[in-house]
Scaffold this active site. Structure first.
Site, PDB file in Angstrom:
ATOM      1  N   ASP A 131     -29.834 -20.602  54.843  1.00 23.03           N
ATOM      2  CA  ASP A 131     -30.077 -20.551  56.282  1.00 23.03           C
ATOM      3  C   ASP A 131     -29.398 -21.740  56.946  1.00 23.03           C
ATOM      4  OD1 ASP A 131     -31.494 -20.103  58.847  1.00 23.03           O
ATOM      5  OD2 ASP A 131     -32.725 -18.749  57.670  1.00 23.03           O
ATOM      6  N   HIS A 154     -33.939 -22.389  62.930  1.00 25.53           N
ATOM      7  CA  HIS A 154     -34.034 -21.119  62.201  1.00 25.53           C
ATOM      8  C   HIS A 154     -34.385 -21.337  60.724  1.00 25.53           C
ATOM      9  CE1 HIS A 154     -32.611 -17.156  60.683  1.00 25.53           C
ATOM     10  NE2 HIS A 154     -32.912 -16.734  61.905  1.00 25.53           N
ATOM     11  N   SER A 189     -35.568 -11.829  60.869  1.00 22.35           N
ATOM     12  CA  SER A 189     -35.406 -13.108  60.174  1.00 22.35           C
ATOM     13  C   SER A 189     -36.759 -13.706  59.800  1.00 22.35           C
ATOM     14  CB  SER A 189     -34.712 -14.120  61.082  1.00 22.35           C
ATOM     15  OG  SER A 189     -33.344 -13.854  61.154  1.00 22.35           O
TER      16      SER A 189
END
Ligand code: NAG
Ligand code: NAG
Ligand code: NAG
Ligand code: NAG
Ligand code: NAG
Ligand code: NAG
Ligand code: NAG
Ligand code: NAG
Length: 726
Positions: free
Chosen positions: A135, A189, A510
């Site tokens: 990520d 994220h 996600s």
């Protein structure tokens, strides 16, 4: 907002490629992923790769791969590429592509409770299992990554940790974007997804005081290995491939990949190619379905050796009410913020048919919103940007109404001013009110956090849908997990919390993917010898098709029952997945047989990295021992496939089949009873799908299911049948 991002990057990728095809400027370097043959015996791999490059080309190499493909990534000009293609041992090269990256109460929502039961017991909170997260990096000092009660890494761990401080929680950390720098997260994220999978327990986690509680990942005592492969906005395939290569080398057990891209052929999807190597090494790979729903065939990560996760709602809401001047009240969701509420009754404005309808960037400059509440339609727009533009224009509050496709999935957004998100249905009612009076008024009230949404889980409207373009005989997505308004660790505080206690609410597939990565870790802990396919089967055959109201799971776009292309097998149930009774296993050889019917031998070799002789080997896609069926039937047609189940429940057990038929199709199973006398015993059954000959039928997709039931277990697989028009 996700849709626009994806489209934008695809456009960029295409534009880049075109530039390189039409200009032969030597100074233009483009990254290519280059496949070459296995080096001749005794040849140094690095030297072998260098032999394909111009003299002194060492600095052109971006990555050297060992496990995922035979080859490397390098920066090349078109002329150099042309020269390379003539060298013996060269197989093929493809330009690098960009992919886009697609939490407190989810443990209890999924039935995981620290004080009882199997979570601390059988699964030990995932203790000792290593989850590799590819990520945007990590925020190592966050309290979610404390290693309290986490044991040292297992002896097999070979990874590296390029952070100033590593611990027993974050045991590995590598940066494939900026070499030499620690893989810190500058977007949030990666921090969010890693803590959703394996964040440790943090009490008093909240956002603006909402959703307050103990936050943790679903495998709070698992280890994390961080591979930074994404920069601020996107992820290059060459970096994803390098991250997968390292994760395999390091010895992770699970890979969590909340990233994807649309490709037509699996041999062009480097995430799928890397995941194949991972699967061969016994590593379970969980991926996100993408956020391009509710449109058909928008699902990404389409290979059968990865788990593809769609996104659903949970029972928690941060409730707010839009109160209109005529006394009407409408429910929605908010996040709140300090000193935002309560608001007085204010003028309510909306600008249908004008740019300002969507409240994006400069569109509010020409209209008067000062001190008013504005109704904004959000579709593909970024609501955070909407919040900023309304605030800049002097607005007092904002009602974010979903566009038609977004339907009933309301997201909580941390906005810089009072806001409420409402469904398209509610938004249309508010519009009607605005039309009905010369002086429309409204206020927004924050109600607070509740845990009683009985319509959960519902499929998020943005969750990508099947059918699978790359492999129509494999049903995708596979399963649903929580991915709406998930509170998890964040890289910076948005509400004056200490950085180590910064939490943020985010939505997307996600967010769903790392939930399933963690469930895989729990299963791996309880069943260390299960193959990735067995783990996937355990999750899929025990998934639920009902919401908390015991009604069929709804589609957030329409509020109608969701179809199998939205739900896959259903919503994950971790407790049942630990004890599935029977599993559908698949070997890497089975995948090769499957690939042989889809592609040429050369193309199969790109994926499986070995010489393949496909003659006599190929099986139809739907014959792969997958825990679901996606079948095509022409008019008057019939097909028969088989499946093999392995007994992992009680040694002595008897299962009877139950068929939920698909309209217009006769499904028959032979035999109808399976009897087992030992553990790990296999049993094979045949399924015939026969099209009923009805004159008036129209074709399209129909669905059903096949369930094997014993006294103690129900093992269900979904069935999708494509009724062809010919
Ligand atoms: C291969 O050659 C490189 C230099 O080109 C060297 O750094 C590396 O150690 C060699 N590897 C092996 C396994 O000999
Ligand atoms: C993390 O904490 C350590 C020790 O308190 C500090 O030296 C380091 O700068 C911090 N790192 C980050 C990225 O905040
Ligand atoms: C969150 O809950 C804890 C424990 O119930 C409490 O002590 C704390 O004050 C709460 N925090 C907020 C911001 O409400
Ligand atoms: C509101 O009025 C406008 C203009 O008269 C019309 O186009 C629109 O359809 C009306 N909307 C609703 C929800 O009634
Ligand atoms: C059962 O089938 C699986 C998957 O094909 C295979 O790996 C395994 O060896 C079989 N077990 C037995 C006991 O035949
Ligand atoms: C592939 O296998 C078939 C059948 O086993 C055999 O006849 C054929 O010679 C093989 N081809 C190659 C290139 O080895
Ligand atoms: C299963 O049943 C067989 C015969 O009925 C018996 O011999 C065997 O002990 C049983 N196995 C177990 C584990 O109960
Ligand atoms: C087709 O005909 C059958 C009976 O003849 C009827 O029950 C069914 O509803 C019809 N289906 C459609 C799609 O018209």
């Amino acid at each position: 907002m996700f849709t626009t991002t994806v489209v934008w990057f695809l456009a960029l990728a295409i534009a880049t490629t075109l530039t390189f095809q039409t200009t032969a400027t030597l100074s233009l370097l483009q990254t290519y992923i280059v496949h070459v043959e296995i080096p001749p015996r005794g040849t140094n791999v690095s030297d072998w790769h260098l032999s394909f490059l111009p003299k002194g080309g060492d600095d052109r190499i971006v990555h050297t791969y060992r496990h995922v493909i035979n080859g490397f990534a390098a920066k090349l000009t078109p002329d150099e590429l042309a020269d390379m293609e003539k060298i013996s041992g060269f197989l093929h090269a493809s330009p690098d592509r960009r992919c886009t990256p697609h939490t407190t109460s989810s443990p209890s929502f999924l039935g995981l409770n620290p004080n009882q039961d199997f979570w601390p017991g059988q699964t030990e909170f995932g203790s000792g299992v290593i989850i590799g997260v590819l990520d945007s990096g990590i925020t190592p000092n966050h309290s979610s990554f404390s290693d309290e009660d986490v044991p040292p890494p297992p002896a097999k761990w070979k990874g590296r940790c390029d952070l100033p401080i590593c611990n027993n929680k974050i045991i590995g950390a590598r940066n494939f974007i900026d070499y030499g720098l620690p893989p810190l997260d500058h977007t949030g994220h990666g921090t969010h997804t890693a803590s959703t999978a394996a964040g440790n327990f943090v009490s008093g986690a909240n956002l603006f005081g909402q959703a307050n509680g103990t936050a943790s990942g679903l495998a709070p005592h698992a280890h994390l290995a961080i591979y930074k492969v994404c920069d601020i906005e996107s992820c290059d395939q060459s970096n994803i491939l390098a991250g997968l290569d390292a994760a395999i080398e390091d010895g992770v057990d699970i890979i969590s990949l909340s990233i994807g891209t649309i490709v037509i052929h699996l041999y062009e999807d480097y995430a799928a190619i890397g995941a194949f190597a991972a699967m061969k090494n016994g590593i379970f790979v969980s991926t996100s379905a993408s956020n391009d729903g509710p449109y058909s065939s928008s699902v990404e990560n389409m290979s059968p050796w990865t788990l593809t996760v769609g996104s659903s709602t949970t029972y928690r809401k941060i409730e707010a009410t839009a109160c209109l001047g005529n006394g009407e009240l409408f429910e929605g969701q908010s996040v709140g913020g300090r000193n935002f509420f309560p608001l007085k009754l204010l003028s309510l404005v909306h600008f249908p048919g004008q740019e300002a309808e969507y409240c994006e960037s400069e569109s509010l400059d020409k209209v008067d919103v000062k001190g008013k509440i504005i109704l904004c339609v959000i579709g593909a727009s970024n609501p955070i940007g909407v919040g900023r533009s309304v605030k800049r224009a002097g607005g007092a509050g904002v009602i974010l109404m979903n566009d038609e496709q977004s339907g009933y999935t309301t997201l909580s957004f941390a906005m810089p001013l009072p806001s409420i998100s409402v469904s398209n249905f509610v938004g249309e009612r508010i519009k009607k009110y605005i039309n009905s009076t010369a002086t429309p008024l409204a206020t927004i009230q924050l109600q607070g956090t509740t845990f009683q949404d009985v319509t959960a889980p519902a499929v998020a409207s943005f969750s990508s849908r099947g059918p699978n373009i790359a492999s129509p005989g494999i049903l995708k997505p596979d399963i649903l997990g929580p991915g709406v308004n998930i509170l998890a660790a964040w890289y910076r505080s948005v509400d004056n919390a200490k950085p180590a206690a910064a939490f943020y609410m985010d939505s997307g597939t996600s967010m769903a993917c790392p939930h399933l990565s963690a469930v895989a870790a729990l299963i791996k802990k309880a069943h260390p010898n299960w193959s990735p396919a067995m783990i996937k089967s355990a999750m899929m055959t025990t998934a639920s098709q009902l919401n908390r109201d015991q009604k069929p799971i709804l589609d957030g776009s329409t509020n109608l029952p969701a179809d199998v292309f939205a739900t896959g097998a259903g919503h994950v149930n971790p407790k049942l997945a630990l004890d599935p009774g029977l599993v559908y296993d698949i070997t890497s050889q089975d995948y090769i047989s499957y690939l042989c019917s889809l592609y040429s031998e050369k193309e199969v070799e790109v994926i499986v990295r070995e010489k393949v002789n496909c003659s006599g080997l190929g099986i139809p896609e739907a014959q792969l021992n997958y825990p679901s069926f996606a079948v095509q039937l022409g008019k008057g047609g019939s097909v028969t496939y088989s499946r093999t189940v392995t007994n992992v429940g009680n040694a002595n057990s008897t299962y009877e089949v139950e068929i939920e038929s698909a309209p217009g199709v006769d499904i028959s199973v032979e035999p109808t009873v399976l009897t087992f006398t030992q553990l790990n015993q296999n049993s094979t059954y045949k399924v015939e799908f026969r099209r009923q000959n009805k004159k008036n039928e129209t074709g399209g997709y129909v669905q059903g299911s096949i369930t094997w039931s014993s006294v103690t277990h129900n093992v269900r697989i979904p069935v999708s049948v494509h009724l062809l028009d010919y």
